[in-house]
Design an enzyme around this catalytic site. Sequence first.
Site, PDB file in Angstrom:
ATOM      1  NE  ARG A 111       4.381   6.880  -1.988  1.00  0.00           N
ATOM      2  CZ  ARG A 111       3.887   6.190  -0.975  1.00  0.00           C
ATOM      3  NH1 ARG A 111       3.822   4.865  -1.037  1.00  0.00           N
ATOM      4  NH2 ARG A 111       3.469   6.795   0.107  1.00  0.00           N
ATOM      5  CB  CYS A 115       0.949  15.064 -15.453  1.00  0.00           C
ATOM      6  SG  CYS A 115      -0.429  15.865 -16.292  1.00  0.00           S
ATOM      7  CD  GLU A 150      -2.212   5.898   0.684  1.00  0.00           C
ATOM      8  OE1 GLU A 150      -1.188   6.571   0.523  1.00  0.00           O
ATOM      9  OE2 GLU A 150      -2.557   5.477   1.788  1.00  0.00           O
ATOM     10  CB  CYS A 163      -3.428  19.965 -15.759  1.00  0.00           C
ATOM     11  SG  CYS A 163      -2.915  18.294 -15.282  1.00  0.00           S
ATOM     12  CD  GLU A 306      -1.519   1.404   2.612  1.00  0.00           C
ATOM     13  OE1 GLU A 306      -0.998   2.311   3.284  1.00  0.00           O
ATOM     14  OE2 GLU A 306      -1.427   1.327   1.383  1.00  0.00           O
ATOM     15  CD  GLU A 354       6.655   3.938   2.619  1.00  0.00           C
ATOM     16  OE1 GLU A 354       6.522   2.811   2.088  1.00  0.00           O
ATOM     17  OE2 GLU A 354       5.771   4.809   2.606  1.00  0.00           O
TER      18      GLU A 354
HETATM   19  C1  GAL Z   1       0.387   4.830   2.563  1.00  0.00           C
HETATM   20  C2  GAL Z   1       0.853   4.165   1.275  1.00  0.00           C
HETATM   21  C3  GAL Z   1       1.822   3.051   1.563  1.00  0.00           C
HETATM   22  C4  GAL Z   1       2.850   3.496   2.559  1.00  0.00           C
HETATM   23  C5  GAL Z   1       2.156   3.952   3.823  1.00  0.00           C
HETATM   24  C6  GAL Z   1       3.095   4.410   4.904  1.00  0.00           C
HETATM   25  O1  GAL Z   1       0.066   6.166   2.322  1.00  0.00           O
HETATM   26  O2  GAL Z   1      -0.222   3.658   0.537  1.00  0.00           O
HETATM   27  O3  GAL Z   1       2.431   2.661   0.356  1.00  0.00           O
HETATM   28  O4  GAL Z   1       3.581   4.536   2.007  1.00  0.00           O
HETATM   29  O5  GAL Z   1       1.327   5.032   3.520  1.00  0.00           O
HETATM   30  O6  GAL Z   1       2.401   4.874   6.033  1.00  0.00           O
END
Ligand code: GAL
Length: 681
Positions: A111, A115, A150, A163, A306, A354
């Site tokens: 992901r 650029c 992020e 860049c 998160e 994940e």
């Molecule tokens: C964050 C991200 C999430 C997931 C999570 C895992 O950095 O925004 O999509 O990847 O970490 O810890």
Amino acid sequence: MPHFDLGALAYGADYNPEQWPREVWREDVRLMQEAGVNLVSLGIFSWAQLEPREGEFEFGWLDEIMDLLHEGGVRVNLATATASPPPWLSLAYPDSRPVTVDGVRLEVGARQLYCPSDPHYRALSVRLARAVAGRYGTHPALRLWHVNNEYGCHIDQCYCAQCAARFREWLRARYGSLDELNRAWGTAFWSQRYGDWAEVQPPRRAPSFPNPSQGLDWRRFSSDNILELHRAEVEVLRALTPDVPLTTNFLGFLPGLDYFRWAQEEDVAAVDVYPDPAGMAPHLEAGMVFDLTRSLRAGQRWLLMEQATSAVNWRERNAPKRPGLMRALSLQALARGADGIQFFQWRQSVAGAEKYHSAMVGHVPPERSRVWREARDLGQELKALDFLRGARVKADVAIMFDWHSWWALSQASQPAVTPLLPVVGAWYAALRSLGVNVDFVHPEADLSGYRAVALPQQYLLTPDAAQGLRAFVQGGGTLVMGPYSGVVDGDDHVVPGGYPGLLQDVLGAWVEEWAPLQTGEEREVRWADGRVTPVTEWTEVLHADSAEVLASYETDFIAGQPAVTRHAFGQGYAYYLSTRPDAAALTDLLRGAVQGAGVAIAELPDGLDVTLSDTGDGRLLHLIHFGPQAVTVQVPRAVDALSGQPRASVTLHPTDAALLRVPVDFSLRELTARAAASIPT
Ligand code: GAL
């Protein structure tokens, strides 16, 4: 600017329904209700589902899930879905793929493959944001925009030709002329003088130490360049949905982005926090980020966007959060000013990178899951804590923090490699062990609201920042400055004449030479009261002109010379610490400094986390215990914030929390806390 207000503390998670068949969606909404979920972050990685082929949009599934969530009473933090471009984009526009410092163009398969300068990625992401905003801008479930995701977490610098071109434009705007650039970059050194703008490059892999001023500007540019990308989406959202608040999720002390600057774009600051449960002090690791996030927007309440319910998947060994820790850290976020608690993610993936990352709903069915029970119970518990949204966290003490100084300090070829975060962390831990609320403050911010400002290692100090500190001390503030501070100016040029060049008069002391120690080496300092304590990592040849000497070196060629000084300047005091003492001695020094500045403190046992917040008509005392042994806390005038019953004494076992109301004139001096075992029953 629109204000984020859910009418309750937000509770929920990233929700990725595109990973699941439709039958699971209804079950999800039912379980969300059971867990008190009222907000989900939706569609963050769904670009490939929303636009499976260039220009062909498929919103049907998202319409359905938006409606379903709305019917179920779950509100939506809707992503613009631009965080992970689909393979078709990366293949059709190969220049959209970022390039590493070694010149490697990255490939499809993960992901954040973009650029930040690429016009195609920019145009297509803005078009997607426009399409999403156009379609859902008035949907009743929508409460917040989640722009991208992020930024800079994987790619914070791209070294491609596009860049490079933008870097030159950025430099032209900053310096106006090549002469000025040559001056700022000190290109008289090593025959680096530039005679044409076209010669100026990003600091790509070079034969030896790269030019540090160039490196510093490159980091500034890279942060600004990604910020421009962010602004392009923000502009679309503000134009189409001026009343819908927006945010993007920050990552705390992320090296790549100057969040003090970024945070000004958002309506509410949001952050993702993943302390290591196997680390020494997850609550300090997390607390530091919570305090930073609140500080980025001048104390405004913020969102924990998160965190993990239990283990993550991306460390070498991923410890689970033991029972109670997730709740305790969540309550800590609320204590420090969060208006909501969200997780990554709602339902644990069964495929993809994940799949071993914990979630609210895990691989085992909810009725068999400890993690689910804890997440569900927390959601229910939050309903009674709604009044926290009216509280403000104010701090008398601030730690100065600045990305530019961090970037300058991270350049190669210095007296020693001195990573910043462990130093800041040690000072933060020492201050927090005194129970005081701590802000993080930008060097050029107004300091007048603080009694004491600590600079653990402020390597770069601009003349304006130095002037601000001088005025702060003159006006009665207390400054505590750590070693290797105030060494260079904003161009990363040394301010000559003895260090720190711009503040010697304020400190009444100056540094002649640095003497970093080798790994594992130790020296000793003797304090005014006769104690001798160890120091490591760094020492300096320090001279006290008009400053009082608080400690002197005991050993090595600097034996007998000052190690720690204090100087009365104007109405205030300036402390200088030329070395790294152990935690106890650092705490002693900071205790003396902040108490001298009139800040009330408490002596806290290991792991007891104390926050004071203000509700207008009173104060809240948040006690959360992360230590290994039970503690008893006595607060004579306290009542339980939930029951209203007097609660002058509280015993907290590991991960327990208590929320007390105390009168407006409450001072931390009234609090006593010690190991429960030491208090007779
Ligand atoms: C964050 C991200 C999430 C997931 C999570 C895992 O950095 O925004 O999509 O990847 O970490 O810890």
